[in-house]
Design a protein around this motif. Structure first.
Motif, PDB file in Angstrom:
ATOM      1  N   UNK A  75       0.807  -1.207   0.000  1.00 26.83           N
ATOM      2  CA  UNK A  75       0.000   0.000   0.000  1.00 26.83           C
ATOM      3  C   UNK A  75       0.846   1.265   0.000  1.00 26.83           C
ATOM      4  N   UNK A  76       1.773   1.322  -0.924  1.00 29.11           N
ATOM      5  CA  UNK A  76       2.625   2.500  -1.070  1.00 29.11           C
ATOM      6  C   UNK A  76       2.633   2.897  -2.535  1.00 29.11           C
ATOM      7  N   UNK A  77       2.915   4.150  -2.811  1.00 25.76           N
ATOM      8  CA  UNK A  77       2.993   4.574  -4.210  1.00 25.76           C
ATOM      9  C   UNK A  77       4.133   3.837  -4.907  1.00 25.76           C
ATOM     10  N   UNK A  78       4.009   3.546  -6.201  1.00 26.75           N
ATOM     11  CA  UNK A  78       5.057   2.826  -6.916  1.00 26.75           C
ATOM     12  C   UNK A  78       6.434   3.453  -6.776  1.00 26.75           C
ATOM     13  N   UNK A  79       6.520   4.767  -6.744  1.00 30.04           N
ATOM     14  CA  UNK A  79       7.833   5.419  -6.689  1.00 30.04           C
ATOM     15  C   UNK A  79       8.519   5.257  -5.339  1.00 30.04           C
ATOM     16  N   UNK A  80       7.807   4.794  -4.315  1.00 23.57           N
ATOM     17  CA  UNK A  80       8.383   4.719  -2.973  1.00 23.57           C
ATOM     18  C   UNK A  80       9.184   3.448  -2.722  1.00 23.57           C
ATOM     19  N   UNK A  81       8.952   2.389  -3.472  1.00 21.20           N
ATOM     20  CA  UNK A  81       9.655   1.132  -3.232  1.00 21.20           C
ATOM     21  C   UNK A  81      10.547   0.742  -4.387  1.00 21.20           C
ATOM     22  N   UNK A  82      11.417  -0.224  -4.131  1.00 20.72           N
ATOM     23  CA  UNK A  82      12.351  -0.690  -5.156  1.00 20.72           C
ATOM     24  C   UNK A  82      11.608  -1.236  -6.374  1.00 20.72           C
ATOM     25  N   UNK A  83      10.582  -2.048  -6.145  1.00 18.23           N
ATOM     26  CA  UNK A  83       9.828  -2.647  -7.249  1.00 18.23           C
ATOM     27  C   UNK A  83       9.190  -1.572  -8.117  1.00 18.23           C
ATOM     28  N   UNK A  84       8.534  -0.612  -7.492  1.00 18.26           N
ATOM     29  CA  UNK A  84       7.904   0.466  -8.251  1.00 18.26           C
ATOM     30  C   UNK A  84       8.901   1.330  -8.994  1.00 18.26           C
ATOM     31  N   UNK A  85      10.057   1.605  -8.361  1.00 13.82           N
ATOM     32  CA  UNK A  85      11.075   2.415  -9.046  1.00 13.82           C
ATOM     33  C   UNK A  85      11.590   1.712 -10.294  1.00 13.82           C
ATOM     34  N   UNK A  86      11.806   0.401 -10.212  1.00 13.50           N
ATOM     35  CA  UNK A  86      12.258  -0.334 -11.400  1.00 13.50           C
ATOM     36  C   UNK A  86      11.181  -0.272 -12.479  1.00 13.50           C
ATOM     37  N   UNK A  87       9.930  -0.516 -12.096  1.00 15.08           N
ATOM     38  CA  UNK A  87       8.850  -0.496 -13.081  1.00 15.08           C
ATOM     39  C   UNK A  87       8.700   0.881 -13.714  1.00 15.08           C
ATOM     40  N   UNK A  88       8.724   1.928 -12.899  1.00 17.68           N
ATOM     41  CA  UNK A  88       8.604   3.282 -13.446  1.00 17.68           C
ATOM     42  C   UNK A  88       9.790   3.634 -14.334  1.00 17.68           C
ATOM     43  N   UNK A  89      10.991   3.129 -13.999  1.00 18.19           N
ATOM     44  CA  UNK A  89      12.179   3.447 -14.808  1.00 18.19           C
ATOM     45  C   UNK A  89      12.103   2.840 -16.202  1.00 18.19           C
ATOM     46  N   UNK A  90      11.242   1.843 -16.390  1.00 22.09           N
ATOM     47  CA  UNK A  90      11.080   1.225 -17.699  1.00 22.09           C
ATOM     48  C   UNK A  90      10.193   2.054 -18.630  1.00 22.09           C
ATOM     49  N   UNK A  91       9.463   2.994 -18.072  1.00 18.45           N
ATOM     50  CA  UNK A  91       8.625   3.879 -18.885  1.00 18.45           C
ATOM     51  C   UNK A  91       9.500   4.909 -19.594  1.00 18.45           C
ATOM     52  N   UNK A  92       8.997   5.483 -20.690  1.00 15.83           N
ATOM     53  CA  UNK A  92       9.748   6.559 -21.357  1.00 15.83           C
ATOM     54  C   UNK A  92       9.960   7.731 -20.394  1.00 15.83           C
ATOM     55  N   UNK A  93      11.111   8.382 -20.498  1.00 14.17           N
ATOM     56  CA  UNK A  93      11.447   9.480 -19.591  1.00 14.17           C
ATOM     57  C   UNK A  93      10.418  10.595 -19.610  1.00 14.17           C
ATOM     58  N   UNK A  94       9.781  10.847 -20.749  1.00 11.89           N
ATOM     59  CA  UNK A  94       8.807  11.940 -20.796  1.00 11.89           C
ATOM     60  C   UNK A  94       7.543  11.632 -19.985  1.00 11.89           C
ATOM     61  N   UNK A  95       7.397  10.407 -19.506  1.00 13.23           N
ATOM     62  CA  UNK A  95       6.267  10.040 -18.642  1.00 13.23           C
ATOM     63  C   UNK A  95       6.616  10.125 -17.160  1.00 13.23           C
ATOM     64  N   UNK A  96       7.877  10.389 -16.851  1.00 18.56           N
ATOM     65  CA  UNK A  96       8.309  10.465 -15.462  1.00 18.56           C
ATOM     66  C   UNK A  96       7.890  11.790 -14.843  1.00 18.56           C
TER      67      UNK A  96
END
Length: 188
Positions: A89-110
């Motif tokens: 129950x944490x935002x994706x950017x707060x944990x290791x798993x979410x950071x990896x998943x978000x890093x796979x998105x295009x930079x313009x979506x960050x």
């Protein structure tokens, strides 16, 4: 969400979905099947035996997840009581798993505030949270996917490096099997 849930990676969970929405945080992670379920189900089927083996080998919970919109969705888990509440129950950017998943998105979506951390995660090839380590799974038909293992609280750098290497090896194996499966389906 139940009050006894504990967030991993040092973040306190919101008391409710309404509270999370009011705070502006991204939606919470879940164990529900993502909307793009075809690719996710294929990943889950390929990943499950590898996760089982890795959980036994490391003696720690291991999971595979995808990013579905703003949700981290665990599609396969091993080494954990599936009936027990998860600490998702944490935002994706707060944990290791979410950071990896978000890093796979295009930079313009960050989000601009997350760009430096996501760029570092992308360059490094993995992320470490307070209690987890995550690596990407590439080549999953454009669906951001990752593997995560719960890490001991006091792991040494050598132990962390060994876990990262093992996770990356398993991620490459899963990726190779997914690509072979795609080629096989395309050849029919």
């Amino acid at each position: 969400m139940t009050p006894d849930r504990r967030a991993h990676d040092g973040e306190e969970p919101a008391a409710s979905d309404e509270e999370a929405a009011a705070s502006g945080d991204e939606p919470a992670a879940s164990d529900e099947e993502p909307a793009a379920s075809g690719e996710a189900l294929g990943l889950a089927a390929v990943a499950r035996p590898h996760l089982d083996r890795l959980a036994r080998e490391l003696g720690a919970p291991v999971s595979a997840a995808v990013l579905d919109g703003g949700h981290v969705v665990r599609i396969a888990r091993s080494g954990v009581d599936l009936a027990a509440p998860t600490a998702d129950d944490i935002p994706p950017r707060a944990g290791a798993l979410g950071r990896v998943l978000l890093s796979l998105r295009p930079e313009d979506e960050w989000e601009p505030a997350d760009a430096a951390a996501l760029r570092e995660t992308r360059l490094r090839g993995w992320a470490e949270g307070a209690r987890s380590i995550a690596v990407p799974v590439r080549g999953v038909y454009g669906l951001p996917a990752a593997l995560e293992v719960a890490a001991p609280e006091h792991a040494t750098r050598l132990e962390t490096a060994a876990v990262v290497e093992r996770l990356m090896t398993v991620a490459r194996t899963i990726d190779d099997e997914l690509r072979a499966s795609a080629l096989e389906r395309g050849g029919r």
